[in-house]
Design an enzyme around this catalytic site. Structure first.
Site, PDB file in Angstrom:
ATOM      1  N   LYS A  60      -2.134 -18.371 -13.219  1.00  0.00           N
ATOM      2  CA  LYS A  60      -3.195 -19.387 -13.231  1.00  0.00           C
ATOM      3  C   LYS A  60      -3.531 -19.796 -14.658  1.00  0.00           C
ATOM      4  CE  LYS A  60      -6.177 -22.156 -11.534  1.00  0.00           C
ATOM      5  NZ  LYS A  60      -5.555 -23.416 -11.144  1.00  0.00           N
ATOM      6  N   ARG A  97     -14.946 -16.653  -5.588  1.00  0.00           N
ATOM      7  CA  ARG A  97     -15.274 -17.981  -6.101  1.00  0.00           C
ATOM      8  C   ARG A  97     -15.227 -18.029  -7.629  1.00  0.00           C
ATOM      9  NH1 ARG A  97     -18.565 -20.595  -2.124  1.00  0.00           N
ATOM     10  NH2 ARG A  97     -19.553 -21.804  -3.741  1.00  0.00           N
ATOM     11  N   GLU A 106       2.720 -35.839 -11.742  1.00  0.00           N
ATOM     12  CA  GLU A 106       1.881 -34.795 -11.140  1.00  0.00           C
ATOM     13  C   GLU A 106       2.338 -34.498  -9.714  1.00  0.00           C
ATOM     14  OE1 GLU A 106       0.003 -32.642 -12.209  1.00  0.00           O
ATOM     15  OE2 GLU A 106      -1.241 -32.003 -10.524  1.00  0.00           O
ATOM     16  N   LYS A 127       3.588 -30.807  -8.498  1.00  0.00           N
ATOM     17  CA  LYS A 127       2.968 -30.060  -7.375  1.00  0.00           C
ATOM     18  C   LYS A 127       4.040 -29.594  -6.402  1.00  0.00           C
ATOM     19  CE  LYS A 127       0.096 -29.292  -8.737  1.00  0.00           C
ATOM     20  NZ  LYS A 127      -0.740 -29.515  -9.860  1.00  0.00           N
ATOM     21  N   ASN A 150     -27.796 -23.010  -7.329  1.00  0.00           N
ATOM     22  CA  ASN A 150     -26.430 -23.546  -7.433  1.00  0.00           C
ATOM     23  C   ASN A 150     -26.553 -25.054  -7.514  1.00  0.00           C
ATOM     24  OD1 ASN A 150     -25.563 -21.007  -6.919  1.00  0.00           O
ATOM     25  ND2 ASN A 150     -24.584 -21.462  -4.966  1.00  0.00           N
ATOM     26  N   GLY A 151     -25.796 -25.677  -8.398  1.00  0.00           N
ATOM     27  CA  GLY A 151     -25.830 -27.136  -8.486  1.00  0.00           C
ATOM     28  C   GLY A 151     -26.135 -27.579  -9.908  1.00  0.00           C
ATOM     29  N   CYS A 160     -21.174 -21.332  -8.103  1.00  0.00           N
ATOM     30  CA  CYS A 160     -21.971 -20.106  -8.108  1.00  0.00           C
ATOM     31  C   CYS A 160     -22.177 -19.630  -6.671  1.00  0.00           C
ATOM     32  CB  CYS A 160     -23.318 -20.365  -8.733  1.00  0.00           C
ATOM     33  SG  CYS A 160     -23.232 -21.221 -10.307  1.00  0.00           S
ATOM     34  N   TRP A 186     -21.505 -19.213 -12.305  1.00  0.00           N
ATOM     35  CA  TRP A 186     -20.324 -19.772 -12.956  1.00  0.00           C
ATOM     36  C   TRP A 186     -20.862 -20.868 -13.852  1.00  0.00           C
ATOM     37  CZ3 TRP A 186     -16.854 -23.855 -13.538  1.00  0.00           C
ATOM     38  CH2 TRP A 186     -15.570 -23.473 -13.942  1.00  0.00           C
ATOM     39  N   HIS A 221      18.123 -46.423 -15.895  1.00  0.00           N
ATOM     40  CA  HIS A 221      18.666 -45.771 -17.093  1.00  0.00           C
ATOM     41  C   HIS A 221      19.167 -44.365 -16.801  1.00  0.00           C
ATOM     42  CE1 HIS A 221      17.286 -49.117 -19.540  1.00  0.00           C
ATOM     43  NE2 HIS A 221      16.180 -49.086 -18.815  1.00  0.00           N
ATOM     44  N   GLU A 270       6.097 -26.713  -7.840  1.00  0.00           N
ATOM     45  CA  GLU A 270       5.358 -25.463  -7.971  1.00  0.00           C
ATOM     46  C   GLU A 270       5.189 -24.729  -6.650  1.00  0.00           C
ATOM     47  OE1 GLU A 270       1.845 -27.306  -9.915  1.00  0.00           O
ATOM     48  OE2 GLU A 270       1.901 -25.514 -11.141  1.00  0.00           O
TER      49      GLU A 270
HETATM   50  C1  F6R Z   1      -0.133 -26.967 -12.571  1.00  0.00           C
HETATM   51  C2  F6R Z   1      -0.858 -26.062 -13.413  1.00  0.00           C
HETATM   52  C3  F6R Z   1      -0.444 -25.904 -14.837  1.00  0.00           C
HETATM   53  C4  F6R Z   1      -1.665 -26.047 -15.752  1.00  0.00           C
HETATM   54  C5  F6R Z   1      -1.290 -25.723 -17.200  1.00  0.00           C
HETATM   55  C6  F6R Z   1      -2.472 -25.949 -18.136  1.00  0.00           C
HETATM   56  O1  F6R Z   1      -0.579 -26.937 -11.257  1.00  0.00           O
HETATM   57  O2  F6R Z   1      -1.797 -25.456 -12.988  1.00  0.00           O
HETATM   58  O3  F6R Z   1       0.541 -26.820 -15.185  1.00  0.00           O
HETATM   59  O4  F6R Z   1      -2.147 -27.352 -15.632  1.00  0.00           O
HETATM   60  O5  F6R Z   1      -0.887 -24.396 -17.283  1.00  0.00           O
HETATM   61  O6  F6R Z   1      -3.544 -25.171 -17.779  1.00  0.00           O
HETATM   62  P1  F6R Z   1      -4.988 -25.459 -18.328  1.00  0.00           P
HETATM   63  O7  F6R Z   1      -5.431 -26.767 -17.785  1.00  0.00           O
HETATM   64  O8  F6R Z   1      -5.824 -24.318 -17.812  1.00  0.00           O
HETATM   65  O9  F6R Z   1      -4.904 -25.484 -19.826  1.00  0.00           O
END
Ligand code: F6R
Length: 616
Positions: free
Chosen positions: A611, A27, A489, A493, A98-99, A2, A74, A512, A496
Site C-alpha cells: 500500500k 478504518r 489509470e 487498475k 466524525n466529519g 474516524c 484519523w 505510432h 494491478e
Molecule cells: C495504484 C497505487 C500506486 C500508488 C503509488 C503512489 O493503485 O496505489 O500506484 O498510487 O504507489 O502512492 P502515494 O499516492 O501514496 O504516494
C-alpha cells in the site's frame, strides 16, 4: 474515516468501548480516546498511536462507570497527537466527532473573541464550546442544547456528547456522516428494565452485543440512555425511526456488506468528492478557499508536479487542468526520475508533491531535492501529518479517508477534485478565469457527487462487460487530452488487481506503434467523451474497428454515434471537460474490479504490491 462508539448500560463502559474501537481499527486511525462517566463526573483518557497505547494509559489511570463514548481519530485538521485526539472537553461537556466543520475558521474566531481558549488544533473542539454555551441556557435538556449548538454549524458530523451533570445520558447527532444506535437487551423489554444501548459510526463496533439497530437520519439528534432512545428530527419533532436487524458477520460488517474494500472504496467516491470540496467552494465570492493557502501566484513561473503511480496520473490530469484554467506552464515528473536527473530548478518554480499515503520514498526524496535546489513547495496528501506533508512548505489535504485496498481508487478521485480546485484557485489569481466561468466550474464540481452516484449505478453493466472480456490476454486503453491520464489509470487498475497486461496510450500515438497489436482478440477501451478531442478519438477507434479489434467505449449521454461504433458502450453524464476524468475513472475501476473477481485474484491485496512504497 474516524470511528465512534458509545455505551450506556449496566456493565463497565471502558472495556466495551475499547472492544468497539478495536472493531473499527480496519478504518485506519492515528490516535484514540474514551470519556467515561463515573456517576459524578466524566473522565477522559486519550493516547496517540495504536489502541494498545490507549489500553496502556487506561491501565495506569483506570476509568470506571457504565456510560461513555470512544473515538478513533484519523486526522483531518491538526496533526495526530494526544491533544488533538478525541474526546474533546470543555467545562462539563465531552464530545467526539466524525466529519468536517466547514465554517470552523469563522466559528473559532467568534468563540475566541468571546474569550474562549482552545486546547487543540482540531475543528471538532468547536462543538464542545458551542454545546457548553447552549447547556448554560438549556441545562436540564442536554439533547436540546446539542441541537441548538448545531444550528450555526456548516459541514458534516456524527457526534456523541456526554455531560458531567447528565449521568447515563449520551446525546448523538448526525449530518451527512454515518451514525446508528444499537438496541441492547430484549426487543420490547419493559421500560426501566436493566437495559443497555449503544451508538456507533459503523455497525461493526457493536455487532458482538446487538444486531438491532436504528439508523439516524441527517439532521437528527437523539437521547440515548440505558432505558431507551428518543430521536428528534431537524425540526425538533420527536420521531420514530425504524429498527432493522443486521445479519452480517463481523468481517462483512467492516466492509459494510461489500465483498471487498476496493468495491467499498469505489462506492465511497461520491462522499469523498463532497468531503474534498467541503468548506472550499465559495460560490458568493466566486472563489476557492484552500484552507487559507496563499501562494503569491504573481511570482509563479512554472509548476512541477512530482508523484508516483496513480498519484502521477492525477498529476498528469492536473497539468491539463492548470494549463487550461490558469495558463501557468506545468511539468509532471515521475518522482523516481526527477530525484536522480540533476533537475533544473529556477526562481519562480513551485513543486507540487502528490501522494495519498504521504510516505512514498521517491516522492519524498524528490520533494526534498527540489526544495534543496530552491523551489517553493506544496503537498497534496491524504494522510495528515505524513512525512511528505511535513516536508513541504504548504499542504492541502484531500479528505478521502483511509484507503485500505492496495489499489488506489477513492484517493485518485479526491486528488482530481483537489487539482480542479487548485486550477480554479490559480486561474482566479492569474486573472485567466472570470467570475462567471468560476461559478460555472464550481457548480459543476458541486453536482459531481450526484453524477458519481449515477455512474456507480452502472455496476451491473460493467459486470457484463467484465464477463465478456475476462479471458483477454491484453487490453489497450486510449484517451486524448484529459482522457489520456484516465486511460493510463484504467490500464494500471486492471494490471494491478487482475494481473492482465494492459497499456494506456494517448490515442494519437496509436498509429505510432500499438496498432500492431490490434486483432480480433484485443479489447480496446476508448475514452471518447464530448469535447475538443472527441472526433480524433473516434477516428482512432474506427481504425481499431477496421482491424477487427473489440471496442469498449466511454461516451457521453446522447452520443448515438459511439453506440453504433463500439461493441460495448458506457454513457456518462455530460459535464464540463475538466470534470470528466473524475466520472470516467469510475467505470474503469469497476471493470478492473469485476475482472479480478471473476479471475479469483486477491483483490484487496494483489500479489507483490504494497500500500505504501516507503523504499525505492
Ligand atoms: C495504484 C497505487 C500506486 C500508488 C503509488 C503512489 O493503485 O496505489 O500506484 O498510487 O504507489 O502512492 P502515494 O499516492 O501514496 O504516494
Amino acid at each position: 474515516m474516524c470511528g465512534i462508539v458509545g455505551y450506556t448500560g449496566h456493565h463497565e463502559a471502558a472495556p466495551l468501548l475499547l472492544e468497539g474501537l478495536r472493531r473499527l481499527e480496519y478504518r485506519g486511525y492515528d490516535s484514540a480516546g474514551v470519556a467515561v462517566h463515573d456517576g459524578k463526573a466524566t473522565r477522559i483518557v486519550r493516547a496517540e498511536g495504536k489502541l494498545s497505547r490507549l489500553e496502556e494509559q487506561l491501565g495506569k489511570t483506570p476509568v470506571t462507570g457504565s456510560c461513555g463514548i470512544g473515538h478513533t481519530r484519523w486526522a483531518t485538521h491538526g496533526r495526530p497527537s494526544e491533544h488533538n485526539a478525541h474526546p474533546h472537553r470543555q467545562g462539563k461537556v465531552s464530545v467526539v466527532h466524525n466529519g468536517i466543520i466547514e465554517n470552523h475558521l469563522q466559528l473559532r474566531s467568534r468563540l475566541q473573541e468571546q474569550g474562549r481558549r482552545f486546547d487543540s488544533d482540531t475543528d471538532s473542539e468547536i462543538f464542545a464550546h458551542l454545546i457548553e454555551q447552549e447547556v448554560e441556557r438549556h441545562g436540564s435538556d442536554l439533547r436540546l442544547a446539542v441541537a441548538r449548538a448545531l444550528d450555526g454549524v456548516k459541514g458534516t458530523w456524527a457526534i456523541c456528547v456526554v455531560h458531567d451533570d447528565h449521568p447515563g445520558e449520551i446525546v448523538a447527532a448526525r449530518n451527512n456522516a454515518p451514525l446508528l444506535l444499537g438496541l441492547g437487551g430484549e426487543a420490547n423489554a419493559a421500560p426501566g428494565a436493566d437495559g443497555e444501548n449503544f451508538v456507533a459510526s459503523d455497525v461493526a463496533a457493536m455487532l458482538s452485543h446487538t444486531r438491532r439497530v436504528v439508523d439516524l437520519f441527517d439532521g437528527d439528534t437523539a437521547l440515548v440512555t440505558r432505558r431507551g432512545i428518543s430521536v428528534f428530527d431537524a425540526e425538533g419533532e420527536q420521531v420514530q425511526r425504524s429498527e432493522r436487524y443486521i445479519d452480517w458477520s463481523p468481517v462483512a460488517a467492516e466492509k459494510q456488506g461489500y465483498r471487498h474494500f476496493m468495491l467499498k472504496e469505489i462506492h465511497e467516491q461520491p462522499r469523498v468528492i463532497s468531503d474534498t470540496l467541503a468548506g472550499r467552494v465559495e460560490m458568493d465570492r466566486a472563489d476557492v478557499n484552500l484552507d487559507g493557502l496563499d501562494l503569491s501566484v504573481g511570482s509563479l513561473k512554472r509548476l512541477t508536479i512530482l508523484a508516483c503511480g496513480t498519484s502521477w496520473h492525477a498529476g498528469l490530469a492536473g497539468k491539463y487542468m492548470i494549463e487550461q484554467l490558469a495558463r501557468i506552464p506545468v511539468e509532471v515528473d515521475l518522482a523516481s526520475e526527477f530525484r536522480y536527473r540533476d533537475p533544473i530548478v529556477k526562481d519562480g518554480d513551485l513543486v507540487i508533491a502528490i501522494s495519498q499515503s504521504g510516505e512514498t520514498a521517491d516522492t519524498l526524496a524528490a520533494l526534498q531535492e527540489a526544495r534543496r535546489l530552491g523551489a517553493r513547495s506544496l503537498a497534496i496528501c491524504n494522510v495528515v501529518g505524513s512525512s511528505i506533508a511535513r516536508a513541504s512548505e504548504h499542504v492541502i489535504y484531500t479528505h478521502a479517508g483511509p484507503e485500505i485496498s492496495v489499489a488506489s481508487t477513492k484517493a485518485f478521485t479526491s486528488q482530481l477534485t483537489m487539482l480542479t480546485l487548485l486550477a480554479i484557485y490559480l486561474g482566479k489569481r492569474t486573472g485567466h478565469l472570470d467570475e462567471a466561468r468560476i461559478r460555472t466550474l464550481l457548480e459543476g464540481l458541486s453536482a459531481l457527487p450526484e453524477h458519481a452516484t449515477n455512474v456507480l449505478g452502472q455496476l451491473a453493466a460493467m459486470q457484463v462487460v467484465a464477463r465478456r472480456y475476462m479471458n483477454a490476454r491484453d487490453f489497450l486503453y486510449l484517451g486524448r487530452g484529459l482522457g489520456y491520464p484516465v486511460a493510463l489509470e484504467g490500464a494500471l487498475k486492471l494490471k494491478e488487481v487482475s494481473y492482465v497486461h494492459a497499456e494506456g496510450y494517448a490515442s494519437g500515438e496509436l498509429k505510432h506503434g500499438p496498432i500492431a497489436l490490434v486483432d480480433e482478440e484485443l479489447p480496446v477501451v476508448g475514452i471518447a467523451l464530448a469535447g475538443p478531442g472527441y472526433d480524433k478519438v473516434v477516428s482512432n477507434l474506427e481504425e481499431v474497428r477496421a482491424r477487427g479489434g473489440k471496442i469498449i467505449a466511454l461516451g457521453t449521454v446522447g452520443d448515438s454515434h459511439i453506440a453504433g461504433l463500439a461493441d460495448d458502450v458506457i454513457l456518462l453524464p455530460s459535464v464540463n471537460e475538466v470534470l470528466q476524468p473524475i466520472l470516467a475513472t469510475i467505470p474503469l475501476q469497476l471493470l478492473a474490479y469485476h475482472i479480478a473477481v471473476l479471475k479469483g485474484t486477491d483483490v484487496d491485496q494483489p500479489r507483490n504490491l504494497a500500500k505504501s512504497v516507503t523504499v525505492e
